[in-house]
Design an enzyme around this catalytic site. Structure first.
Site, PDB file in Angstrom:
ATOM      1  N   GLY A   7      15.532  18.994 -24.933  1.00  0.00           N
ATOM      2  CA  GLY A   7      14.334  18.197 -25.206  1.00  0.00           C
ATOM      3  C   GLY A   7      13.373  18.201 -24.033  1.00  0.00           C
ATOM      4  O   GLY A   7      12.787  17.186 -23.674  1.00  0.00           O
ATOM      5  N   ASP A  55      17.675  23.880 -31.518  1.00  0.00           N
ATOM      6  CA  ASP A  55      17.768  22.642 -32.290  1.00  0.00           C
ATOM      7  C   ASP A  55      19.188  22.134 -32.060  1.00  0.00           C
ATOM      8  O   ASP A  55      20.169  22.796 -32.441  1.00  0.00           O
ATOM      9  CB  ASP A  55      17.517  22.951 -33.779  1.00  0.00           C
ATOM     10  CG  ASP A  55      17.538  21.682 -34.628  1.00  0.00           C
ATOM     11  OD1 ASP A  55      18.189  20.703 -34.229  1.00  0.00           O
ATOM     12  OD2 ASP A  55      16.907  21.693 -35.690  1.00  0.00           O
ATOM     13  N   ASN A  78      19.166  15.143 -23.084  1.00  0.00           N
ATOM     14  CA  ASN A  78      18.004  14.268 -23.252  1.00  0.00           C
ATOM     15  C   ASN A  78      17.454  14.294 -24.677  1.00  0.00           C
ATOM     16  O   ASN A  78      16.865  13.308 -25.129  1.00  0.00           O
ATOM     17  CB  ASN A  78      16.931  14.715 -22.243  1.00  0.00           C
ATOM     18  CG  ASN A  78      15.563  14.151 -22.561  1.00  0.00           C
ATOM     19  OD1 ASN A  78      15.284  12.991 -22.264  1.00  0.00           O
ATOM     20  ND2 ASN A  78      14.705  14.949 -23.190  1.00  0.00           N
ATOM     21  N   SER A 131      20.124   4.355 -23.944  1.00  0.00           N
ATOM     22  CA  SER A 131      18.982   3.446 -24.106  1.00  0.00           C
ATOM     23  C   SER A 131      19.476   2.013 -24.019  1.00  0.00           C
ATOM     24  O   SER A 131      20.638   1.731 -24.345  1.00  0.00           O
ATOM     25  CB  SER A 131      18.337   3.671 -25.474  1.00  0.00           C
ATOM     26  OG  SER A 131      17.423   2.628 -25.782  1.00  0.00           O
ATOM     27  N   TYR A 144      19.683   3.781 -34.622  1.00  0.00           N
ATOM     28  CA  TYR A 144      19.278   4.278 -33.293  1.00  0.00           C
ATOM     29  C   TYR A 144      20.117   3.588 -32.210  1.00  0.00           C
ATOM     30  O   TYR A 144      20.697   4.252 -31.340  1.00  0.00           O
ATOM     31  CB  TYR A 144      17.784   4.056 -33.042  1.00  0.00           C
ATOM     32  CG  TYR A 144      17.353   4.515 -31.665  1.00  0.00           C
ATOM     33  CD1 TYR A 144      17.436   5.861 -31.306  1.00  0.00           C
ATOM     34  CD2 TYR A 144      16.895   3.603 -30.710  1.00  0.00           C
ATOM     35  CE1 TYR A 144      17.067   6.286 -30.031  1.00  0.00           C
ATOM     36  CE2 TYR A 144      16.523   4.024 -29.441  1.00  0.00           C
ATOM     37  CZ  TYR A 144      16.609   5.364 -29.104  1.00  0.00           C
ATOM     38  OH  TYR A 144      16.252   5.786 -27.841  1.00  0.00           O
ATOM     39  N   LYS A 148      22.937   5.234 -29.640  1.00  0.00           N
ATOM     40  CA  LYS A 148      22.885   5.132 -28.177  1.00  0.00           C
ATOM     41  C   LYS A 148      24.093   4.369 -27.629  1.00  0.00           C
ATOM     42  O   LYS A 148      24.505   4.597 -26.483  1.00  0.00           O
ATOM     43  CB  LYS A 148      21.568   4.491 -27.738  1.00  0.00           C
ATOM     44  CG  LYS A 148      20.334   5.364 -28.005  1.00  0.00           C
ATOM     45  CD  LYS A 148      20.439   6.757 -27.399  1.00  0.00           C
ATOM     46  CE  LYS A 148      19.102   7.507 -27.366  1.00  0.00           C
ATOM     47  NZ  LYS A 148      19.250   8.913 -26.919  1.00  0.00           N
ATOM     48  N   PRO A 174      17.310   3.591 -20.439  1.00  0.00           N
ATOM     49  CA  PRO A 174      16.003   2.969 -20.197  1.00  0.00           C
ATOM     50  C   PRO A 174      15.584   2.040 -21.326  1.00  0.00           C
ATOM     51  O   PRO A 174      16.001   2.194 -22.474  1.00  0.00           O
ATOM     52  CB  PRO A 174      15.045   4.163 -20.147  1.00  0.00           C
ATOM     53  CG  PRO A 174      15.868   5.399 -20.263  1.00  0.00           C
ATOM     54  CD  PRO A 174      17.161   4.987 -20.867  1.00  0.00           C
ATOM     55  N   GLU A 181       6.512  11.026 -26.606  1.00  0.00           N
ATOM     56  CA  GLU A 181       6.233  11.063 -28.053  1.00  0.00           C
ATOM     57  C   GLU A 181       7.233  10.191 -28.816  1.00  0.00           C
ATOM     58  O   GLU A 181       7.311  10.257 -30.043  1.00  0.00           O
ATOM     59  CB  GLU A 181       6.295  12.514 -28.530  1.00  0.00           C
ATOM     60  CG  GLU A 181       5.201  13.352 -27.905  1.00  0.00           C
ATOM     61  CD  GLU A 181       5.258  14.824 -28.304  1.00  0.00           C
ATOM     62  OE1 GLU A 181       6.176  15.213 -29.056  1.00  0.00           O
ATOM     63  OE2 GLU A 181       4.390  15.573 -27.844  1.00  0.00           O
TER      64      GLU A 181
END
Ligand code: NDP
Ligand code: 8X3
Length: 247
Positions: A7, A55, A78, A131, A144, A148, A174, A181
């Site tokens: 990424g 991918d 990432n 995250s 999501y 994480k 983070p 994006e």
């Protein structure tokens, strides 16, 4: 010394690639958008940078790339992100499955493919992008956050298995990072909604995360940072939500 960053075509991955290049690493930068990777390679001067379309949901492509490039000294997992912010009962199943395929399966397969060579060489650093969403629940965070949370626990369990091997593993978690994006992708290209996420507050920047990576990879080889949780000063935690008289 070779570093692979998934990424690297935007946001945090691009900033990490730039810092690792500054440190003298030979880079393998990957992502689905080859033209973005080629632009980055050009900006970095072209030398020591190999751009590969990858991918991370394609297991065969991961194995083919690892076969082609061989062992690496640093792997930055990432690639990933969120899709949607709907409640679980309203979310799209396809969004859920894509988030699991990128944030969980892709990271797992690539780690599995590169780890044995690191252990054999008794050296290597894996940096995963988790995250705060994997630490703290929030409405609409459903899959999501769960993905994480997998990254967080997988990283800690890797640390358990890798003790004494010379291989290091860090999960960076983070909070809100602007100039990426992330929100554009989360809100399916709704630019207005995406930019409103960061209205009137100072988010972290990709450079903040990349500087942290620079710190981690330049530590002496006996030091392992297990997890780093960081947020903008302007971000905090929500209160418990109580629904009254709902029946
Ligand atoms: P961006 O959307 O800017 O970057 C995401 C990167 O992941 C892109 O380079 C994209 O490349 C790549 N990617 C997405 N899906 C795939 C795929 N299937 N295969 C390969 N590459 C893929 O967001 P960020 O830079 O913010 O996100 C980077 C990481 O940081 C993510 O894991 C995200 O969850 C995490 N994170 C982000 C935070 C934020 O607030 N921004 C906060 C906490 C964590 P391409 O589209 O070219 O494939
Ligand atoms: C993204 C961070 O705070 O938007 O992983 O969930 S947050």
């Amino acid at each position: 010394m070779k570093a692979m960053i998934t990424g690297a075509s935007s946001g945090i991955g691009e900033a990490i690639a730039t810092n690792l290049h500054d440190l003298g690493y030979e880079l393998i930068i990957t992502g689905r958008r080859k033209e973005r990777l080629d632009d980055l390679a050009t900006r970095l001067g072209g030398d020591r940078v190999a751009a590969h379309t990858l991918d991370v949901t394609d297991t065969a492509a991961i194995h083919a790339l690892v076969e082609e490039v061989g062992a690496v000294d640093i792997l930055v997992n990432n690639a990933g992100g969120a899709l949607g912010l709907a409640s679980a009962q309203e979310a799209e199943l396809s969004d859920w499955l894509t988030m699991i395929a990128t944030n969980v399966t892709g990271l797992t397969v690539l780690t599995h493919a590169l780890l044995p060579a690191m252990v054999e060489r008794r050296s290597g650093i894996i940096i995963n992008l988790g995250s705060v969403a994997g630490e703290y629940p929030y409405p609409g965070g459903n899959v999501y956050g769960a993905a994480k949370a997998f990254v967080r626990q997988f990283s800690l369990n890797l640390k358990a298995d890798l003790a004494g091997t010379g291989v290091r593993i860090t999960d960076i978690e983070p909070g809100m990072v602007g100039e990426t994006e992330f929100s554009l992708v989360r809100f399916h290209n709704d630019t207005e909604r995406a930019s409103s996420v960061y209205d009137g507050m100072q988010a972290l920047t990709p450079a903040d995360i990349a500087d942290l990576v620079r710190y981690i990879v330049t530590l002496p080889p006996h030091v392992n940072i297990n997890t780093v949780s960081l947020m903008p000063v302007d971000q905090g935690f929500g209160a418990f939500n109580v629904t009254r008289h709902s029946s």
